[in-house]
Design a protein around this motif. Sequence first.
Motif, PDB file in Angstrom:
ATOM      1  N   ASN A  89      -4.786   2.869  -3.750  1.00  0.00           N
ATOM      2  CA  ASN A  89      -4.852   1.653  -2.635  1.00  0.00           C
ATOM      3  C   ASN A  89      -6.165   0.785  -3.281  1.00  0.00           C
ATOM      4  OD1 ASN A  89      -2.298   1.584  -1.474  1.00  0.00           O
ATOM      5  ND2 ASN A  89      -3.270   3.492  -0.350  1.00  0.00           N
ATOM      6  N   VAL A 106       0.790  -1.293   0.144  1.00  0.00           N
ATOM      7  CA  VAL A 106       0.031  -0.081   0.061  1.00  0.00           C
ATOM      8  C   VAL A 106       0.794   1.072  -0.005  1.00  0.00           C
ATOM      9  CG1 VAL A 106      -1.926  -0.941   1.008  1.00  0.00           C
ATOM     10  CG2 VAL A 106      -0.209   0.069   2.482  1.00  0.00           C
ATOM     11  N   TYR A 107       0.506   2.288  -0.493  1.00  0.00           N
ATOM     12  CA  TYR A 107       0.971   3.682  -0.496  1.00  0.00           C
ATOM     13  C   TYR A 107       0.302   4.335   0.511  1.00  0.00           C
ATOM     14  CZ  TYR A 107       2.218   2.166  -5.267  1.00  0.00           C
ATOM     15  OH  TYR A 107       2.592   1.297  -6.310  1.00  0.00           O
ATOM     16  N   PHE A 108       1.047   5.150   1.305  1.00  0.00           N
ATOM     17  CA  PHE A 108       0.642   6.275   2.094  1.00  0.00           C
ATOM     18  C   PHE A 108       0.141   7.661   1.255  1.00  0.00           C
ATOM     19  CE2 PHE A 108       3.096   4.299   5.989  1.00  0.00           C
ATOM     20  CZ  PHE A 108       2.035   3.201   5.938  1.00  0.00           C
ATOM     21  N   ILE A 109      -0.921   7.721   1.216  1.00  0.00           N
ATOM     22  CA  ILE A 109      -1.283   8.939   0.038  1.00  0.00           C
ATOM     23  C   ILE A 109      -1.395  10.348   0.768  1.00  0.00           C
ATOM     24  CG2 ILE A 109      -2.341   7.362  -1.523  1.00  0.00           C
ATOM     25  CD1 ILE A 109      -5.303   8.217  -0.383  1.00  0.00           C
ATOM     26  N   ASP A 166       4.884   1.821   0.947  1.00  0.00           N
ATOM     27  CA  ASP A 166       5.049   2.002   2.301  1.00  0.00           C
ATOM     28  C   ASP A 166       4.867   1.243   3.178  1.00  0.00           C
ATOM     29  OD1 ASP A 166       5.736   5.035   1.843  1.00  0.00           O
ATOM     30  OD2 ASP A 166       3.842   5.090   1.142  1.00  0.00           O
TER      31      ASP A 166
END
Lengths: 166, 166
Positions: B111, A26-29, B23
Amino acid sequence: MSGSKEFGVRPGEKTVELPAKPDAGVYFIGSIHTPWRTRDDCPKNARESDAVCTVALDPRFADALKDVETCSHLVLLYWMDQSPRNLLVQVPGHLGSQYGTFALRSPARPNPIAMSVVKLLGIEGNNLRVIGLDCLDGTPLLDIKPYLPSVDSVPEAVVGWRTKKE
Amino acid sequence: MSGSKEFGVRPGEKTVELPAKPDAGVYFIGSIHTPWRTRDDCPKNARESDAVCTVALDPRFADALKDVETCSHLVLLYWMDQSPRNLLVQVPGHLGSQYGTFALRSPARPNPIAMSVVKLLGIEGNNLRVIGLDCLDGTPLLDIKPYLPSVDSVPEAVVGWRTKKE
């Protein structure tokens, strides 16, 4: 992740050996700004507080906010990065007996993704002002969705263990 | 992820360059079995179908189901692994104009975590029978949470763009 000191394993709790590696990333957006700096500060649930919190979206994703201002309520998903991921049965401090992780909204779970329904007050640039959060200041954001009452609202839903044991 | 053929970029859509690496990592803790094998088969939203679907939890996590049987409704989080992650503005086929990704429940998002509220019919071993899903057969499961009407149910919520443009 073995968990921080605040989240030690209590008597009666059960853990599991987690898979050796994750299946997806997952990306921290963005990040969520709240008044709460420690877990003890946080309200026990989001309806206990009407504090205005700020969701700061990474500017890279700003174009995806188009039309969000027309939504009265949003679903936010965020990453509870301070939580252990190996607890299957938990003994929450305020309840004092054993519960399965999937019967709780505790941040401690195999995938520490929290879901909160928030009221949208306004959007300025990449920042959303909302009411309805109970997480630590600085919590990483994963997603913003429109809240659709036709599929998301079930006023008659029951959590049986709460009425029996609480 | 560049997305499958089914999810090509349409005229009017905007994309973003995603971060070089994730992340944090998620575990697939089970899989969801539904009657739908292609995206075109899937209902447009979960209330269009009363098909009974099965959530097959990895037996490793079975102990975490304790007390879940007392819940009438659950929140399921799952991973839309067939979706592109780089769309910021989308032109959904059934709507035909531009919407920000965060104003949509489309599986295409940075995500690709979907959230559905389901009705729990019963639990046999590690399998939960539920109503209220619209995803592809085999979709990976991320989380099971109790649905709490006190914080999750907002019958009066409004999605303004739906009433204006649809």
